[in-house]
Enzyme design. Structure first.
Site, short mmCIF file in Angstrom:
data_model
loop_
_atom_site.label_atom_id
_atom_site.label_comp_id
_atom_site.label_asym_id
_atom_site.label_seq_id
_atom_site.Cartn_x
_atom_site.Cartn_y
_atom_site.Cartn_z
N TYR A 40 -65.44 61.97 42.29
CA TYR A 40 -66.32 62.95 41.63
C TYR A 40 -67.22 62.25 40.61
CZ TYR A 40 -67.51 66.96 38.59
OH TYR A 40 -68.15 67.91 37.83
N SER A 89 -72.59 65.42 35.23
CA SER A 89 -71.40 65.66 34.39
C SER A 89 -71.30 64.56 33.35
CB SER A 89 -70.14 65.64 35.25
OG SER A 89 -68.98 65.58 34.43
N1 LIG Z 1 -67.53 73.56 33.96
C1 LIG Z 1 -67.52 72.31 33.54
O1 LIG Z 1 -66.78 71.94 32.59
C2 LIG Z 1 -68.46 71.29 34.17
C3 LIG Z 1 -68.58 70.04 33.55
C4 LIG Z 1 -69.43 69.08 34.12
C5 LIG Z 1 -70.15 69.38 35.26
N2 LIG Z 1 -69.99 70.59 35.85
C6 LIG Z 1 -70.77 70.83 37.07
O2 LIG Z 1 -71.46 72.07 36.96
C7 LIG Z 1 -71.68 72.61 38.25
C8 LIG Z 1 -71.24 74.07 38.27
O3 LIG Z 1 -69.85 74.11 38.04
P1 LIG Z 1 -69.12 75.36 37.37
O4 LIG Z 1 -68.38 74.85 36.20
O5 LIG Z 1 -70.05 76.49 37.20
O6 LIG Z 1 -68.02 75.63 38.50
P2 LIG Z 1 -67.67 76.94 39.35
O7 LIG Z 1 -67.62 78.12 38.46
O8 LIG Z 1 -66.44 76.55 40.10
O9 LIG Z 1 -68.91 77.08 40.35
C9 LIG Z 1 -69.12 76.16 41.38
C10 LIG Z 1 -70.22 76.66 42.30
O10 LIG Z 1 -70.41 75.69 43.34
C11 LIG Z 1 -70.27 76.31 44.61
N3 LIG Z 1 -69.60 75.43 45.56
C12 LIG Z 1 -68.40 74.81 45.41
N4 LIG Z 1 -68.07 74.13 46.53
C13 LIG Z 1 -69.09 74.34 47.41
C14 LIG Z 1 -69.35 73.92 48.73
N5 LIG Z 1 -68.49 73.16 49.43
N6 LIG Z 1 -70.51 74.32 49.32
C15 LIG Z 1 -71.38 75.09 48.66
N7 LIG Z 1 -71.20 75.53 47.41
C16 LIG Z 1 -70.06 75.16 46.78
C17 LIG Z 1 -69.42 77.54 44.37
O11 LIG Z 1 -69.70 78.51 45.37
P3 LIG Z 1 -68.60 79.66 45.78
O12 LIG Z 1 -67.79 79.91 44.55
O13 LIG Z 1 -69.41 80.81 46.24
O14 LIG Z 1 -67.78 79.04 46.87
C18 LIG Z 1 -69.86 77.96 42.98
O15 LIG Z 1 -71.00 78.79 43.06
C19 LIG Z 1 -70.90 71.72 39.23
O16 LIG Z 1 -71.78 70.81 39.85
C20 LIG Z 1 -69.93 70.98 38.33
O17 LIG Z 1 -69.53 69.75 38.88
C21 LIG Z 1 -69.19 71.56 35.34
#
Ligand SMILES: NC(=O)c1ccc[n+]([C@@H]2O[C@H](COP(=O)([O-])OP(=O)(O)OC[C@H]3O[C@@H](n4cnc5c(N)ncnc54)[C@H](OP(=O)(O)O)[C@@H]3O)[C@@H](O)[C@H]2O)c1
Length: 242
Positions: A150, A137
């Site tokens: 985080y 991130s």
């Molecule tokens: N969106 C942003 O602005 C952003 C910015 C920086 C970094 N990120 C990083 O990008 C990655 C993807 O995030 P996203 O934005 O796509 O978020 P998201 O839409 O909330 O997706 C998160 C994914 O992680 C899985 N997950 C969450 N908690 C879990 C657990 N305890 N065990 C196993 N799987 C788990 C979820 O599975 P289920 O939904 O099936 O439970 C989901 O598939 C993350 O690592 C996040 O930190 C995102």
């Protein structure tokens, strides 16, 4: 070619699974809660001619990484691409974070990716061009006012990736993608005003899409990135250039 994408049910992971399948890979679709979304995606990828299957594992639990690795090993004897995308961003003031919350956040966002990589190394070493990609991130670099645990975990991923890029060379490349503000459920709590404010802070003038992050991950997974390892690629519209 075979890929495992963690957290592939929704958001960035879902688009990553699609991008890798488009590039000809079979995909293991990991999820925790969103079972029907994961199953729908696996069906979609299968309909496109790829092998795809779903695996459930809670990666905030101590046995999560081993459960997931076991399910993949039961199906495949080699793995080419491992994308550590699953994560969640719990908002909390530093002083209020309990020991249990600290442990769970570090477990999901840092320890599980490390253990999962270790568990799947025997499969990755059978690939002719193994790829490990961590999703960190911008907060790893910028810090967070609402989630020190985080940000610490996401910064830890960068050190882990750089270490593994040395230790696993030359057979396996290891890189990190660091997204900025991306339009997924993670931002669902934003009001329209907060969203507009986010957009104004980004030099490219808007929040990014999951697809825009997935395309960079797919590049790092591709033969075109054969000479890239130990890199952190920022996908943030210029929010925090490094
Ligand atoms: N969106 C942003 O602005 C952003 C910015 C920086 C970094 N990120 C990083 O990008 C990655 C993807 O995030 P996203 O934005 O796509 O978020 P998201 O839409 O909330 O997706 C998160 C994914 O992680 C899985 N997950 C969450 N908690 C879990 C657990 N305890 N065990 C196993 N799987 C788990 C979820 O599975 P289920 O939904 O099936 O439970 C989901 O598939 C993350 O690592 C996040 O930190 C995102």
């Amino acid at each position: 070619m075979r890929a495992l994408v963690t957290g592939a049910s929704v958001g960035i992971g879902r688009e990553t699974a699609r991008a890798l399948a488009r590039d000809g890979m079979d995909v293991a679709v990991h999820f925790r809660r969103h079972e029907s979304e994961a199953a729908g995606l696996a069906q979609e990828l299968s309909a496109g001619g790829r092998e795809a299957f779903t695996v459930r594992a809670d990666l905030s639990r101590p046995d999560g990484a081993a459960t997931l690795a076991g399910a993949v090993r039961a199906r495949w004897d080699s793995l080419d691409v491992l994308v550590h995308n699953a994560g969640s961003y719990p908002r909390a003031a530093f002083a209020s974070i309990t020991d249990a919350e600290w442990e769970a956040c570090l477990r999901l966002n840092l320890t599980a990716p490390a253990l999962l990589t270790r568990e799947l190394l025997p499969l990755l070493t059978r690939s002719s061009a193994g790829r490990v990609i961590f999703v960190s991130s911008v907060l790893a670099v910028a810090g967070s006012r609402h989630g020190a645990h985080y940000a610490a975990a996401k910064a830890g991923l960068v050190g882990l990736a750089r270490s593994l890029s040395r230790e696993l060379a030359p057979g396996i490349t290891v890189n990190t993608v660091a997204p900025g503000s991306i339009d997924t459920a993670i931002l669902a709590g934003d009001t329209a005003e907060m969203r507009a404010e986010r957009g104004r802070a980004i030099p490219l003038g808007r929040i990014g899409t999951a697809r825009e992050v997935a395309d960079v991950i797919a590049f790092l997974a591709s033969p075109n990135a054969a000479y890239v390892t130990g890199a952190t690629v920022h996908v943030n519209g210029g929010l925090r250039p490094e």
